[in-house]
Design an enzyme around this catalytic site. Sequence first.
Site: not given
Length: 251
Positions: A94-95
Amino acid sequence: MAIAYDLWLSQVNVNPQAKLRLFCFPYAGGSSYTYDRWSDFLPDTVEVCPIELPGRRKRFTEPCYENLNTLVSDLADVLLPYLLDKHCTFFGHSMGGLVSFELTRLLRRRYQLSPVHLFISGRRACQLPASKPPIHHLDNTAFTQEIIRFGGTPQKILDDPEMMELVIPILKADFKVSETHVCQPEVPLNIPISAFGGDGDAEVTLEELAAWQEQTTAKFSLEIFPGGHFFIESEATPLLKSISNALEAYL
């Protein structure tokens, strides 16, 4: 922001016999905890290096980053000494996938260095526009509802107002890092990229994952696992098997 070199890598299981380092970058609100046991399921010749960002675990009192360019610039300085004596690879979810990708590009620009392989999980390709509006600016009530939709935050934390008072600023800072970043056009990387996703992930589509192929002139692979956005926890064993298979080429 002062760079606490020893704290970024405080959870590393040092392995002098390792032939390769796998640096692991957390998702928004996450910590090195996600990767604490990965070394148990990877070859002995791999040194797992979870990255600990400010604002969590031993770095709880440090302010969180709110800008991706600043974060990856500091990370490049921290990791440089660890990129010179062994092969390295990056994994980010994700991030963390965005962080690992932009860090790879910065290392190429600044030091003419690169990991030998990039693993990106649960993140749309950098060049694609966001399919949903940003949430980091929402009030705490609305923001919490969005976090519940994402999943991944334990119910016992969601039910604890005092804990949420501590967690929300970290999550908002991380979402700001991710949501405000603008991916600049650059020449594609020349290293393999492996993308991973969950078949029930409402945040990232198969097409958005497949678009990472545009960011490399080398081999690209895409693998989908059962589960939602946090399939890396429910499907950790098969995921790590796939990573192990990919790493064999460098061991």
